[in-house]
Each structure stands twice: as C-alpha cells, then as structure tokens.
Design a protein around this motif. Structure first.
Motif, short mmCIF file in Angstrom:
data_model
loop_
_atom_site.label_atom_id
_atom_site.label_comp_id
_atom_site.label_asym_id
_atom_site.label_seq_id
_atom_site.Cartn_x
_atom_site.Cartn_y
_atom_site.Cartn_z
N ALA A 158 0.62 -1.30 0.08
CA ALA A 158 -0.03 -0.69 -0.26
C ALA A 158 0.95 1.27 -0.10
O ALA A 158 1.70 0.86 0.66
CB ALA A 158 -0.58 0.10 1.46
N HIS A 159 0.09 2.14 -0.78
CA HIS A 159 1.24 3.69 -0.80
C HIS A 159 1.45 4.42 0.39
O HIS A 159 3.03 4.59 0.56
CB HIS A 159 0.03 5.11 -1.39
CG HIS A 159 0.09 4.78 -2.40
ND1 HIS A 159 -1.05 3.22 -3.04
CD2 HIS A 159 0.29 5.57 -3.96
CE1 HIS A 159 -0.93 3.76 -4.26
NE2 HIS A 159 -1.08 4.44 -4.99
N ARG A 160 0.94 3.71 1.86
CA ARG A 160 0.95 4.56 3.53
C ARG A 160 2.19 3.57 3.86
O ARG A 160 3.31 4.16 4.32
CB ARG A 160 0.01 5.04 4.05
CG ARG A 160 -0.88 5.91 3.35
CD ARG A 160 -1.67 6.39 3.91
NE ARG A 160 -3.06 7.69 3.93
CZ ARG A 160 -2.52 8.38 3.74
NH1 ARG A 160 -1.36 9.11 4.70
NH2 ARG A 160 -3.80 10.15 3.36
N ASP A 161 1.70 2.28 3.96
CA ASP A 161 2.47 1.41 4.18
C ASP A 161 4.23 1.42 3.20
O ASP A 161 5.59 2.24 4.22
CB ASP A 161 2.74 0.51 3.97
CG ASP A 161 3.31 -0.68 4.27
OD1 ASP A 161 3.64 -0.97 5.93
OD2 ASP A 161 3.71 -1.87 4.02
N LEU A 162 4.29 1.77 2.16
CA LEU A 162 5.51 2.10 1.67
C LEU A 162 6.11 3.27 2.11
O LEU A 162 7.87 2.93 2.01
CB LEU A 162 5.45 2.22 -0.07
CG LEU A 162 6.72 1.71 -1.12
CD1 LEU A 162 7.44 -0.03 -0.36
CD2 LEU A 162 6.08 1.31 -2.50
N ALA A 163 5.75 4.00 1.44
CA ALA A 163 6.45 5.27 2.25
C ALA A 163 6.45 4.75 3.92
O ALA A 163 7.83 5.87 4.41
CB ALA A 163 5.52 6.74 1.89
N TYR A 164 6.37 4.39 4.44
CA TYR A 164 6.39 4.54 5.55
C TYR A 164 7.52 3.53 6.64
O TYR A 164 8.60 4.13 6.39
CB TYR A 164 5.39 3.95 7.29
CG TYR A 164 5.82 3.43 8.49
CD1 TYR A 164 6.05 4.51 9.42
CD2 TYR A 164 6.68 2.86 8.50
CE1 TYR A 164 6.42 4.21 10.43
CE2 TYR A 164 6.75 2.05 10.10
CZ TYR A 164 6.94 2.90 10.69
OH TYR A 164 6.97 2.53 11.95
N ARG A 165 7.54 2.19 5.56
CA ARG A 165 8.99 1.33 5.55
C ARG A 165 10.54 2.03 4.54
O ARG A 165 11.78 1.22 5.15
CB ARG A 165 8.33 0.24 5.07
CG ARG A 165 7.26 -0.96 5.02
CD ARG A 165 6.85 -1.65 4.87
NE ARG A 165 7.98 -3.03 4.58
CZ ARG A 165 6.80 -4.40 3.95
NH1 ARG A 165 6.04 -4.21 3.70
NH2 ARG A 165 8.25 -4.99 3.77
#
Length: 455
Positions: A43-50
C-alpha cells in the motif's frame, strides 16, 4: 482477508530522483521474478513509511509503473503486478463444489418432453402452496425414507435449493442477530447466510470426525444467551471431508439435549453417508432442522431443497419461507418428482458416487498423505496447513491457471490457527483434474518462495 505483499521494499542504488530509484528497484525485482504476476504491491502509505520517503514520491513511482504496464490498479483493492492473464479455457476451477456431470443430454431431453405433454399452461401458471404441493413433498419424503430419514411429508418445506433451506433454518432457529455455533472451518455459504441475518458465528474446534462434543459443550456453557443453536455437517464435512461415526453423532445429540440446543443438520452430501449412520434428525427429531438438497448429489441445475422442521418451529419456519419465496419452482419440483418415481435420481446418484470415488482415489495417488481424510469418497478434499502457507499455495496455483477455494472463505475466525486449502474435484474433466493436481503437488513440494515465483 487481504494478503500481504511478497515484495521487500527497497530503493535502487542507481543515481537519480527518489521516485526514479523506487521505479528502478521494482523493475529489477520484476525482471528477476521476485514478484509474480498478480502479486499485491505494498500500500502507498505502508511503502512510504517503510522506506522513509514521502507519500507523493510513492504515488509518482506507482503512476509511472502503471503507465509502463508493469502494475495495475484495482479499485477498492489496491495495486497488483500486471501481466498476461490466463485465457478462460486455460483456467481449471477447483474452487466451486460441483458434482461430476453424470446427467446425459438424452435423459434431460426426455424428461422435459414428457413434462411438456403432462403440464399445461394453466397448471404451470398457478400458485402452489408455499411449502410445496403435497405430491412433491410426498415424493421427496419417499426419497429420504429410502436412504436417509423417515419423515412425514407435512414436516417438509420445499425450497429453492439447499442454500435457501439453510437461510430459513438459521433465521427460524437463531433469529435475526442471534448466535450460531459451528465448526471452526465451515461451509462458506453458511458464513454468508449467518452474516446476512446479522448473526454472530462462534467457532468450535473440530477433529478428524468433525465437530468435537467436548468443545461444543464448553462453548455452550460459556454462552449467556437464551438460544443455543449449532450448525454442522456430519457427513463429508465442508471443507475438511470428515464424517462423524455413530458414537460421535450420539455424543453431539447428548450435548445438545443437555444444553437444550437446536441443531441445524446440513446433509446435502447424504449420498456419501456410510451405511448404518443415522441422520441427527433421526436421533433428535424434536430439535433438529434437517437440510437436504439435490444440486450436490444429482445436478447443480436442480435447484430444489427440502427442510425438515421440528414440529414446534414449523409456523416460524413457514413464515420465513413465505417472506423469502412464494413457492419453490413448479418445474424443478416436477422434474425432481419424475426422477424419483422413474429411478433416474437413484441411477444418477449411483453414477456420481462411483465417479467421485475414482476422482478421490486419483487425488490420493497424486497428493498422498497431504490429503485429509486419507481415504473416502466425495468431491472436495482438504489440505490442512497454516493460513500463510494456504494463501501462498492459492496464489501460486492461480498464477498457474488453477483456481482453489480462498483459504479465508471457510474460516469462521480469520485469526484461528486451523486453516488449509479446499480442492473441489468434481467439475473438471479427468484430464484437467490430473493436470491441476500435479500443479498442486509441485507447489506443495516446493518452498513458499517457489509458490510465489512466476510459472
């Protein structure tokens, strides 16, 4: 249940803007086969966070990948790796529980021709009693008495298929918003019907004979509500294929009598019941809703179900029947009556049982001890494994053109440890079935990484 992405996020070492390095990393991993066709992207937010980057950077990278045809967005579900989809003719479907096709064109044509001579427009166009015309109920009572259950015709309600009968039984027994106890792994249609009634499902442990009496007793004791209702499939349990022995059936009935519980017995696989095993409705007629159907034992097109109702619940069940259907299809009822009277139902049923036995033996030979139960007839099989392994097997099989039942579809509690993959072996041709089983075997023999690798 939404599967996690198999991709381990990273940025490429190549120089460039951050979104370009993310695109390059994804392109490299796609080319190396680390992400198979159909795999979910993070997911977009998950990828950005990781990765410790901005959400806009991820959006820009995904947009660029989509323009290049490397990923595709599915509204409401997320982003997936794109690729060539299997042609419909290449897909072997082991996800739908359908009996082998044993009904010949000649039998169907002769039946319809005979009914055309017998049924005129006036009789076809009349409303019948909601519970079914008495001659049809008597025919099905005769059928049940021959091989499963002796019951008076006036205790039967005819429905538009066994699923309809199940919905009525759940509503009449537990009420809207009530609680239903069932096997931790159970028929997906029961899960959907209970949720439609806003009913809470309580998972009860099972073993190689199905629902465990001690676990059911403990679950009943912990329940503070007034009604105790249990739904179960004693013969050829869906999905595990377990069949209760006589002692287990007696123990289940004893627990239900002790706790004054209502039983909903799904006996749509009665064709495969070993001799000498009574229906629960025979052991406890005063508290058992008994469901019989013909789509699983004769032909999916024969949408006729029968619901035997405890005398005290007949008025309530009839109310739900009338609320959901004016009457069962007169044409379906006429076909069913004719096939019962002329012996077609018996002959087709015997042919399906023989074919199912051969198919189960084929699956056993290919998959070996991974199949539960290790022996027996039927047209669905169970491969027990962890939910993670089941999900990766289903995904790997789909990438190779073999569809299986989604693992979460049969789970009452998605956090339960008990999981696996159901294989429905009745519908495909024998050639396609062998190819599908061999594909499953190769995936089982490989590692989780192998299952996610492209075919």
């Amino acid at each position: 249940m939404r599967l996690a992405s198999p991709w381990s996020p990273r940025l490429s070492d190549e120089p460039g803007l951050t979104h370009e390095r993310l695109v390059t990393a994804l392109e490299e991993d796609l080319a190396a086969g680390r992400l198979p066709v159909g795999a979910r992207m993070p997911a977009h937010r998950d990828l950005a966070y990781r990765l410790g980057i901005g959400l806009g950077t991820v959006t820009k990278a995904y947009s660029l990948l989509e323009k290049r045809g490397l990923v595709r967005s599915v509204r409401g579900r997320g982003m997936f790796v794109a690729g060539k989809e299997p042609n419909p003719g290449e897909i072997i479907d082991l996800s739908v529980n359908t009996p082998p096709q044993m009904l010949g064109d000649g039998i169907l044509s002769a039946t319809l021709a005979a009914l055309a001579r017998q049924m005129d427009a006036d009789s076809f166009g009349r409303y019948r009693p909601p519970a079914g015309s008495i001659e049809y109920r008597e025919a099905i009572a005769h059928w049940l008495a021959e091989h499963r259950l002796t019951i008076a015709a006036d205790r039967l309600l005819l429905t538009n298929g066994a699923q309809h009968a199940l919905a009525i039984a759940l509503a009449a027994a537990a009420g809207v918003g009530g609680t239903v106890f069932t096997e931790a792994l159970t028929y997906p249609g029961a899960i959907l019907a209970a949720r439609q009634n806003l009913q809470a499902l309580k998972a009860v442990a099972l073993d190689d004979e199905g629902l465990r009496p001690d676990a059911l007793a403990a679950a009943f004791s912990a329940h503070s509500g007034e009604r105790r209702v249990v739904y179960l499939t004693p013969t050829l349990h869906n999905p595990t294929g377990a069949t209760m022995g006589l002692a287990r059936r007696q123990d289940i009935v004893a627990v239900c009598r002790t706790h004054d519980a209502v039983i909903i017995e799904d006996d749509v696989y009665s064709l495969f019941t070993p001799s000498g095993l009574p229906a629960l409705a025979e052991l406890a007629p005063e508290r058992t809703f008994y469901i019989a159907g013909f789509s699983k034992i004769l032909s999916p097109g024969l949408r006729i179900g029968a619901l035997a109702v405890p005398p005290a619940a007949m008025q309530t069940a009839q109310g739900f029947l009338q609320a959901t259907s004016s009457m069962a299809s007169p044409l379906m009822c006429a076909i069913m009556e004719r096939w019962i009277r002329d012996g077609t139902a018996r002959a087709v049923g015997e042919a399906i049982r023989r074919e199912a036995t051969e198919r189960a033996a084929m699956a056993q030979a290919v998959l070996g001890s991974r199949v539960q139960p290790a022996s027996g007839a039927g047209f669905h099989l169970w491969l027990p494994m962890s939910l993670a392994d089941a999900a990766s097997l289903a995904q790997g099989a789909a990438a190779r053109g073999v569809m299986v039942t989604p693992p979460a579809a049969v789970m009452v509690d998605e956090n339960d440890r008990a999981a696996g993959v159901r294989l429905c072996i009745g519908a495909p041709s024998l050639e396609d079935l062998m190819r599908a089983l061999q594909t499953i075997r190769l995936l089982l023999d490989g590692s989780a990484e192998d299952r996610l690798a492209p075919p």
